[in-house]
Design a protein around this motif. Structure first.
Motif, short mmCIF file in Angstrom:
data_model
loop_
_atom_site.label_atom_id
_atom_site.label_comp_id
_atom_site.label_asym_id
_atom_site.label_seq_id
_atom_site.Cartn_x
_atom_site.Cartn_y
_atom_site.Cartn_z
N MET A 187 0.09 12.41 -12.10
CA MET A 187 0.26 12.24 -10.66
C MET A 187 0.29 10.75 -10.31
O MET A 187 -0.40 9.95 -10.94
CB MET A 187 -0.88 12.92 -9.91
N VAL A 188 1.10 10.41 -9.32
CA VAL A 188 1.14 9.05 -8.79
C VAL A 188 0.18 8.97 -7.61
O VAL A 188 0.34 9.67 -6.61
CB VAL A 188 2.56 8.67 -8.33
N TRP A 189 -0.84 8.12 -7.75
CA TRP A 189 -1.79 7.93 -6.65
C TRP A 189 -1.35 6.82 -5.71
O TRP A 189 -1.48 6.93 -4.49
CB TRP A 189 -3.18 7.62 -7.21
N ARG B 117 -10.55 13.35 1.97
CA ARG B 117 -9.27 13.80 1.43
C ARG B 117 -8.58 12.64 0.75
O ARG B 117 -8.71 11.49 1.16
CB ARG B 117 -8.34 14.32 2.55
N ASP B 118 -7.82 12.95 -0.28
CA ASP B 118 -6.97 11.95 -0.93
C ASP B 118 -5.68 12.65 -1.34
O ASP B 118 -5.59 13.88 -1.34
CB ASP B 118 -7.68 11.31 -2.13
N TYR B 119 -4.69 11.86 -1.72
CA TYR B 119 -3.33 12.36 -1.86
C TYR B 119 -2.70 11.86 -3.16
O TYR B 119 -3.03 10.77 -3.64
CB TYR B 119 -2.48 11.88 -0.68
N ALA B 120 -1.78 12.63 -3.71
CA ALA B 120 -1.08 12.22 -4.92
C ALA B 120 0.26 12.94 -4.99
O ALA B 120 0.43 14.06 -4.49
CB ALA B 120 -1.91 12.52 -6.17
N LEU B 121 1.21 12.27 -5.63
CA LEU B 121 2.55 12.81 -5.86
C LEU B 121 2.61 13.32 -7.29
O LEU B 121 2.38 12.55 -8.24
CB LEU B 121 3.59 11.72 -5.61
N LEU B 122 2.89 14.60 -7.47
CA LEU B 122 2.99 15.16 -8.82
C LEU B 122 4.28 14.67 -9.47
O LEU B 122 5.37 14.94 -8.98
CB LEU B 122 2.96 16.68 -8.77
N ALA B 123 4.13 13.92 -10.57
CA ALA B 123 5.29 13.34 -11.25
C ALA B 123 5.74 14.14 -12.46
O ALA B 123 6.91 14.12 -12.82
CB ALA B 123 4.96 11.90 -11.68
N VAL C 56 0.85 -1.19 0.00
CA VAL C 56 0.00 0.00 0.00
C VAL C 56 0.88 1.24 0.00
O VAL C 56 1.66 1.45 0.93
CB VAL C 56 -0.93 0.03 1.23
N ASN C 57 0.78 2.05 -1.04
CA ASN C 57 1.47 3.34 -1.09
C ASN C 57 2.96 3.25 -0.79
O ASN C 57 3.52 4.05 -0.02
CB ASN C 57 0.80 4.33 -0.13
N ALA C 58 3.62 2.29 -1.43
CA ALA C 58 5.06 2.13 -1.23
C ALA C 58 5.84 3.38 -1.61
O ALA C 58 6.92 3.65 -1.07
CB ALA C 58 5.56 0.93 -2.04
N HIS C 59 5.29 4.17 -2.52
CA HIS C 59 6.00 5.38 -2.99
C HIS C 59 6.13 6.44 -1.91
O HIS C 59 6.91 7.39 -2.07
CB HIS C 59 5.26 5.97 -4.19
N ALA D 292 3.05 -2.29 -9.43
CA ALA D 292 1.86 -1.67 -10.02
C ALA D 292 1.80 -0.22 -9.58
O ALA D 292 1.77 0.07 -8.38
CB ALA D 292 0.60 -2.41 -9.59
N ILE D 293 1.79 0.69 -10.56
CA ILE D 293 1.77 2.12 -10.28
C ILE D 293 0.47 2.69 -10.83
O ILE D 293 0.16 2.53 -12.02
CB ILE D 293 2.97 2.84 -10.91
#
Length: 294
Positions: free
Chosen positions: A97-99, A236-242, A66-69, A221-222
């Motif tokens: 974005m990476v979810w 709320r949810d979160y993401a990394l801008l790639a 879960v959310n290893a990134h 899996a990304i």
């Protein structure tokens, strides 16, 4: 194998993009060399050895799955590699974005499977087209090792009913399986060599069988989004801008980790996990271990 195995590295042709939207998946796409993939796998397996017995707040498997990134720089580095993003851009556009990022591991000669399912059933984002999953093989993904099976054009269906089996041999968080019988002849076996990846739509029906080989089957899996995606269930949810810009601000931005399991990364991880529980465990009739309160 797919006829698309001559795809140029780091780009998608118009024909490939059309094929993805027609079939709901695309493969094989070469992203990393054999040597580079071997090094990525070795780094991942060293992390497993070094941290299995560590005093982490949650089991190591939870962080891998879960959310290893958020806690493993390796996962974030692969997820934001320009060669991967160049391919993803052909599907989602320039803002990416990476979810989530998840390591799926099937040990040799084991019974673990992934039930046939649609990803978007449990993401809380409805039936949005503004997502794609890249699945990168770090070891051979073959029929013997339990490669993924996709049902062609199944992404043209809405979200279909699913059952939660909570099976000990199903790698999914609650053993979810689509409540529709999928005939073997309707499955396309997605065989990948190490360093190759597949893309699939979140409505594409897919799953995988057991690993009957003598090697581990390891895949990353990304889950990628573009800014038009929106969380509809959790507050709320979160993401990394790639790449590019987040023009909508539908997701709280998160940074890539600078070191393995740092206190700051672990605190962020737990905040994200708790906030995502509402969407990812919605409708479950019992606790979902990967998202349960620690």
């Amino acid at each position: 194998m797919s006829a698309l195995n001559s795809a140029p590295i780091g780009s998608l042709t118009p024909e490939q993009i059309e094929s993805y939207w027609e079939d709901g998946y695309l493969y094989p796409l070469t992203t990393f060399s054999e040597q580079e993939t071997s090094e990525i796998r070795a780094e991942f397996e060293q992390i497993e050895k070094d941290w299995l017995g560590a005093d982490l707040p949650l089991p190591l498997n939870t962080y891998k799955r879960v959310n290893a990134h958020l806690v493993m720089p390796l996962a974030a580095r692969v997820a934001t590699d320009p060669r991967v993003l160049d391919i993803v851009q052909g599907i989602l556009g320039p803002d990416i974005m990476v979810w989530s990022a998840e390591f799926f591991v099937k040990e040799p000669n084991t019974r673990q499977t992934v039930g046939m399912h649609q990803d978007l059933t449990y993401w809380g984002m409805g039936e949005t087209p503004d997502q794609v999953t890249a699945w990168i093989a770090l070891s051979p993904a073959t029929c013997d090792s339990g490669c993924m099976d996709f049902v062609r054009a199944s992404h043209k269906n809405p979200i279909l009913p699913h059952n939660d089996t909570y099976s000990d041999t199903n790698l999914l968080s609650r053993g979810q399986e689509i409540a529709v019988e999928v005939a073997d002849e309707d499955k396309t076996h997605i065989e990948l060599a190490p360093g190759q990846m597949s893309l699939h739509h979140g409505l594409t029906i897919h799953g995988s069988g057991p690993n009957r080989s003598d090697d581990r089957r390891i895949g990353l899996a990304i889950r990628y989004l573009n800014p038009n995606a929106k969380q509809l269930v959790a507050e709320r949810d979160y993401a990394l801008l790639a790449r590019g810009e987040d023009t909508q601000s539908n997701f709280v931005p998160v940074p890539a980790p600078e070191m393995l399991f740092s206190p700051e990364a672990l605190a962020l991880y737990e905040q994200v996990r708790q906030d995502q529980r509402k969407a990812l465990a919605e409708g479950a009739d019992s606790s979902v271990p990967l998202y349960a309160n620690s």
